[in-house]
Design an enzyme around this catalytic site. Structure first.
Site, short mmCIF file in Angstrom:
data_model
loop_
_atom_site.label_atom_id
_atom_site.label_comp_id
_atom_site.label_asym_id
_atom_site.label_seq_id
_atom_site.Cartn_x
_atom_site.Cartn_y
_atom_site.Cartn_z
N GLU A 409 -3.64 -8.92 5.51
CA GLU A 409 -2.51 -8.66 6.42
C GLU A 409 -1.37 -9.66 6.25
OE1 GLU A 409 -3.09 -5.95 7.58
OE2 GLU A 409 -5.10 -5.72 8.37
N GLY A 410 -1.10 -10.04 5.03
CA GLY A 410 -0.08 -11.06 4.76
C GLY A 410 -0.74 -12.43 4.76
#
Length: 599
Positions: A409-410
């Site tokens: 997620e980043g």
């Protein structure tokens, strides 16, 4: 489902506003505020994991597709896949507090929780928030029941954090009936058995867009399973799209709006990831405490040794702080999203705006949660000693599984750049009075001298330290903006330090607000334990904020200018020493006694 027990105040709490204004504990949701109905949802999730998932643990970890899909369908029968889907599309339409509780409780299911989480979160939510009415009616009932499983396809071999650098293309056919999608996606969770893929591609190589692509389309090719360090029971494969004909009506929202979908779904994904990390922290802590009571060395259980107890106390404190942050943020998201009717036209734009309002808080939860879990898992292994390195003990798997969360997620590095970067963008747009607060602070600092007598009010000094931490952040951040202006985005080291200050402030404030709320609600033992944890965390995080500010100032100034700034920092950092050993012994006593996470 009614959300009256968690009702937020009418006054809107602005995203990122915590750095310039103080929150009221009555305006914040914590686990103690859960309704009976919400607690029952948590119990249902617990029972499903205990009775249906953990009993098949070894088979799931060996990557048994058939069993995972069977269990996902069982979860669908229990409503665990339908929580975020509106009732009008076959779901339950639960509030965000309830769905957060589900995410947390699923964590004991290890790899299975990832398969389920990817399906209900990043796999289903793009259609929930951004799909047309026809798309929602066609797909959401199947996804809510588990008849179909979803996967999210953003990452590519050459683009991870740089999502907009994707090379997958989509070209509209001359007759306008379909798009031809070509490209490759990498590290796709659930790819081995998913029925539906949310795919990002550039229309005509330029407009970043989102498509719903069904598995049985000609040209959809699933690559081999990746051999992973952890989360071995979840499917992770590349997805190859070889001139796939996708009906034009399967374009999600509008061409060129893919970045709004991708980034806002990632925001929700970051938050849900933090909730999962919370559940894993609780499990790792319980395993460590139980083992420490059983393991005998030098004729006594190692739980009796002060250094082991300090580890358990620190593990519990970080878990308490994370829990306070996660449910506080769930309340903010719930208030923002509950007002949106997802059946109405234009609801996608409203949802994007509501989610992006708390993008900063979602990134903060993701970074703090993933790093808290890594810390708790690592100390859990240490408490187990050599046995913590043996696969027979679950703490070994938790340790391996936890590592991906700082990449998912980043990456945490990307999120650290986003946190202060987004704050500045919000200020420039006039959404936060940040510059006005900076100007007021600069004139105030010239004559400011904080007192160190706080009276007998509980947590008064900790409240003062939180206020000072905010002033230190504003002073340091204000100087950075003045010195670098638009070039500040190139000063990644300073941005990361500012992010860590913001994370510490949000975390400390969340813990402090919860401790105060518990004092107001009564229950002496729980209130005392929460106060001890909040006090310990505030004092330790304040020291970290001071050190971060000192490093930032030293990299921006020199000579007399630096000495002036450091003298102001010294004034803001004045505090009384606290006996952390005593506080942590008090916390550890309860953890050892109950062999679990305690408040």
């Amino acid at each position: 489902m009614s959300n009256q027990h968690n009702k937020m105040p009418d006054k809107k709490i602005p995203g990122g506003g915590f750095v310039i204004e103080d929150a009221d504990d009555r305006a914040v949701v914590f686990p103690e505020d859960l309704s009976e109905e919400q607690r029952m949802i948590g119990m249902t999730t617990d029972e499903f994991i205990t009775q249906d998932v953990l009993t098949h643990d070894a088979a799931i970890e060996s990557l048994n597709y058939e069993l995972t899909v069977q269990l996902l369908r069982k979860a669908g029968e229990l409503g665990l896949l339908a929580a975020d889907v509106p009732e009008s599309y076959g779901g339950l339409g639960l509030d965000k507090i309830s769905t957060t509780l589900i995410s947390e409780r699923l964590a004991r299911g290890s790899s299975f929780s990832l398969s389920l989480g990817a399906h209900v979160g990043i796999g289903t939510l793009p259609i929930v928030y951004f799909g047309s009415d026809e798309q929602k009616r066609r797909y959401l009932p199947k996804l809510a029941s588990g008849e179909w499983i979803a996967a999210y396809c953003l990452t590519e071999p050459s683009s991870g954090s740089d999502a907009l650098g994707a090379k997958t293309t989509a070209k509209l056919a001359e007759d306008g009936t379909h798009y031809i999608v070509t490209g490759q996606k990498q590290f796709i969770t659930n790819a081995g058995f998913a029925d539906l893929f949310i795919v990002y591609a550039k229309v005509d190589g330029e407009r970043f867009s989102t498509f719903i692509i069904e598995r049985d389309r000609e040209g959809v090719i699933i690559g081999p399973e990746e051999k992973k360090m952890g989360i071995k029971g979840s499917s992770t494969c590349p997805l190859i799209l070889d001139h796939v004909r996708v009906p034009a009506e399967n374009l999600l929202w509008e061409a060129g709006k893919g970045h709004l979908i991708a980034f806002n779904i990632l925001n929700i994904g970051r938050f849900k990831l933090a909730a999962g990390c919370l559940g894993a922290c609780k499990e790792a802590l319980a395993l460590a405490a139980e083992y420490a009571n059983l393991r005998q060395q030098f004729g006594q259980p190692i739980a009796s040794f002060p250094l082991i107890r300090r580890k358990l106390a620190d593990m519990n404190i970080r878990t308490f702080v994370l829990e306070s942050m996660v449910y506080r943020t769930a309340g903010l998201l719930d208030a923002a999203l509950s007002a949106i009717d997802l059946k109405e036209e234009g609801s996608g734009l409203a949802a994007a705006k509501a989610i992006s309002e708390y993008a900063i808080e979602c990134s903060i939860n993701k970074v703090f949660g993933s790093e808290a879990l890594d810390y708790v898992a690592d100390e859990g292994v240490q408490i187990h000693g050599g046995y913590g390195y043996i696969q027979e003990y679950k703490i070994e798997r938790i340790y391996r599984d936890s590592r991906i969360n700082r990449i998912f997620e980043g990456t945490n590095e990307i999120n650290r750049l986003l946190i202060p970067g987004t704050l500045l963008k919000r200020a420039m747009k006039g959404e936060l009075p940040l510059m006005q607060n900076l100007q007021n602070l600069q004139s105030e600092l010239l004559t400011y001298m904080p007192a160190l007598d706080f009276g007998d009010e509980p947590l008064a000094e900790e409240t003062h330290l939180l206020t000072m931490a905010k002033k230190i952040f504003l002073m340091t951040g204000g100087l950075a903006v003045q010195r670098y202006q638009l070039a500040l985005e190139q000063e990644q080291e300073i941005l990361a330090d500012l992010a860590d200050m913001m994370i510490a402030i949000y975390a400390a404030e969340s813990a402090l607000l919860r401790a105060k709320k518990l004092q107001e609600q009564g229950g002496e033992a729980k209130a005392a334990c929460a106060a001890a944890m909040a006090s310990a965390y505030v004092h330790e995080s304040f020291a970290a904020v001071e050190a971060l500010a000192r490093r930032c100032l030293s990299s921006m100034e020199s000579g007399d200018a630096l000495r002036t700034q450091l003298s102001i920092l010294k004034k803001l950092s004045r505090r009384n020493p606290v006996n952390l050993t005593q506080l942590k012994r008090q916390i550890a006593e309860r953890v050892v006694k109950e062999e679990s996470y305690v408040v």
